[in-house]
Design a protein around this motif. Sequence first.
Motif, PDB file in Angstrom:
ATOM      1  N   VAL A 124       0.931  -1.297  -0.050  1.00  0.00           N
ATOM      2  CA  VAL A 124      -0.127  -0.173  -0.114  1.00  0.00           C
ATOM      3  C   VAL A 124       0.953   1.546  -0.127  1.00  0.00           C
ATOM      4  CG1 VAL A 124      -1.747   1.829   1.347  1.00  0.00           C
ATOM      5  CG2 VAL A 124      -1.591  -1.044   0.731  1.00  0.00           C
ATOM      6  N   GLU A 125       2.065   1.165   1.027  1.00  0.00           N
ATOM      7  CA  GLU A 125       2.368   2.248   0.818  1.00  0.00           C
ATOM      8  C   GLU A 125       3.753   2.480  -0.240  1.00  0.00           C
ATOM      9  OE1 GLU A 125       2.071   1.840   5.753  1.00  0.00           O
ATOM     10  OE2 GLU A 125       4.410   1.520   4.740  1.00  0.00           O
ATOM     11  N   MET A 126       4.103   1.497  -1.252  1.00  0.00           N
ATOM     12  CA  MET A 126       4.707   1.791  -1.857  1.00  0.00           C
ATOM     13  C   MET A 126       4.272   2.740  -3.594  1.00  0.00           C
ATOM     14  SD  MET A 126       8.032   0.502  -1.535  1.00  0.00           S
ATOM     15  CE  MET A 126       8.955  -0.489  -2.695  1.00  0.00           C
ATOM     16  N   VAL A 127       2.895   2.631  -3.419  1.00  0.00           N
ATOM     17  CA  VAL A 127       2.855   3.140  -4.809  1.00  0.00           C
ATOM     18  C   VAL A 127       1.430   4.821  -4.886  1.00  0.00           C
ATOM     19  CG1 VAL A 127       1.826   0.760  -5.880  1.00  0.00           C
ATOM     20  CG2 VAL A 127       0.601   2.493  -4.421  1.00  0.00           C
ATOM     21  N   ALA A 128       1.414   4.797  -5.881  1.00  0.00           N
ATOM     22  CA  ALA A 128       0.692   6.061  -5.611  1.00  0.00           C
ATOM     23  C   ALA A 128      -0.437   6.695  -5.098  1.00  0.00           C
ATOM     24  CB  ALA A 128       0.875   6.813  -7.316  1.00  0.00           C
ATOM     25  N   THR A 129      -1.587   7.746  -4.978  1.00  0.00           N
ATOM     26  CA  THR A 129      -2.683   7.588  -4.811  1.00  0.00           C
ATOM     27  C   THR A 129      -3.975   6.985  -5.571  1.00  0.00           C
ATOM     28  OG1 THR A 129      -2.458   8.917  -3.696  1.00  0.00           O
ATOM     29  CG2 THR A 129      -4.239   9.106  -3.732  1.00  0.00           C
ATOM     30  N   LYS A 130      -3.621   7.091  -6.747  1.00  0.00           N
ATOM     31  CA  LYS A 130      -4.712   6.669  -7.104  1.00  0.00           C
ATOM     32  C   LYS A 130      -4.513   5.223  -8.025  1.00  0.00           C
ATOM     33  CE  LYS A 130      -5.178  11.041 -10.265  1.00  0.00           C
ATOM     34  NZ  LYS A 130      -5.075  11.856 -11.830  1.00  0.00           N
ATOM     35  N   SER A 131      -3.054   4.517  -7.984  1.00  0.00           N
ATOM     36  CA  SER A 131      -3.231   3.794  -8.226  1.00  0.00           C
ATOM     37  C   SER A 131      -3.136   2.810  -7.046  1.00  0.00           C
ATOM     38  CB  SER A 131      -1.708   3.046  -8.741  1.00  0.00           C
ATOM     39  OG  SER A 131      -1.280   4.125 -10.030  1.00  0.00           O
ATOM     40  N   ARG A 132      -3.088   3.119  -5.635  1.00  0.00           N
ATOM     41  CA  ARG A 132      -3.240   2.512  -4.464  1.00  0.00           C
ATOM     42  C   ARG A 132      -4.253   1.005  -3.750  1.00  0.00           C
ATOM     43  NH1 ARG A 132      -3.057   6.720  -0.732  1.00  0.00           N
ATOM     44  NH2 ARG A 132      -5.851   6.607  -0.481  1.00  0.00           N
TER      45      ARG A 132
END
Length: 449
Positions: A124-132
């Motif tokens: 969850v913490e490794m990706v951007a907001t839109k792709s989370r």
Amino acid sequence: MHINGSYNITLNTTVPSCHKYESCLEWVYDKPDSFVAEFQLACQEWKRTSVGSIHVLGYMLGLLIIGPLSDKFGRKSMVIFTCVSGGTLGCMKSFATSYWLYVALELIEAAIGDPISPIYMLAVEMVATKSRATYAITSSTGAGIGGMLLALVACFVPYWRTLLRVIYAPGLLALFFIYLLDESPRWLLANGKKIKAVKIIRNAAKLNKMEIEDNLNTIFYKQNEETSFTKVIRDTFTSPYLLKRFFVCSGWWIAATFVNFGLIVNSTLLGGKGYINFGISSVMKLLGNFSTAYIIYKFNRKGPLIFYFVACAVLCTGQPFLPKSRFWLQITSYMVSLILSCTNFSIVYIFTSELFPTQSRNSMHALCSSIGRIGGMIAPQTPLLMAYWSGLPTLTFGAVSLTAGLVTLLVPDTTDQSLPDTVCQAEKMENKILTDPRGSKPEKAVQTI
């Protein structure tokens, strides 16, 4: 006395039929090398069903340990530790010489051998907001695929001791994660380890052939005073907004685990082979994950979660009243309910992780999940309700699911909002308030990734 029986997907057990008006000196099993036969569990149904409850109890206790350790020592460390511990203890279970030794190992393995919580936070913490959400839920399809593979392997490896060795031994390969896995940059930043975080981000940018600013070190805010983990937890529970979310999320988890696990357990009682039913349940879970990724991308979090909890409640409540002659209708209704429960579980997983700050995210997620395992502990016992009425289990699932859907109205939607790094940022998500409700000035935030 000769016994005819059926088998369970996990332990390949032979479950004898017991008649109180018959007496015998010795039980003779169709499968003498099964779990039930080796540990002499004839007419001790509670011992067989208790294995699942003990596993959930261990997992519940373990979350209270692994979650805080993940927030304190990092996601990567706990992923490696839990994978290797699970693989080791799982193999040890295959050498158990008594029922109670097996149960003890089951409890310990469930407590410290499940990597789901820390690895989910890492994803969850490794990706951007839109792709989370899409990324996290798509990644969780591994659970459905794993269930399908388990059913397939169990068909070809029927002996329960060998089966345990086959499915647990690969966990030892997690030692290679030391070289193959990066720590969460967000966790590193939230814990003042800016240099390591910047290095990981630069390597990721290079791998993806992207250019980033040269002054990346100055972009991220570094707190002047280190915030202790104890203070973060205290601030979390003294915040009225986060405390309300804690109770709502705990209710979600209890409902999700109870309904989902309960439907999966009861699916083996629908008729046919347990392996096939379990495999079908895993396929339903896989379909539920794929549909969830699309649904929450298009329709946010809150609305779909309410809808699916209520829809699952309607189907489960109506299940006992479907005509017995229409077996295909019962199966269809049951499997659709299972898909909905899997969808609820996936949304609850991502939704909970987005409602709490980075500094205590894994601890609060693990705590809510741990409390929710109360539902998972009760779920394996629901088949016993059929002694009173065959429709009582699914009717209970419906009532619990409906309650969970209603309490969802009490929390804010997190769609398109950056993950909060601090308690203050998490509070601002409530109706998008602009100031700290406790009267203090808003604190500076770590830049979102």
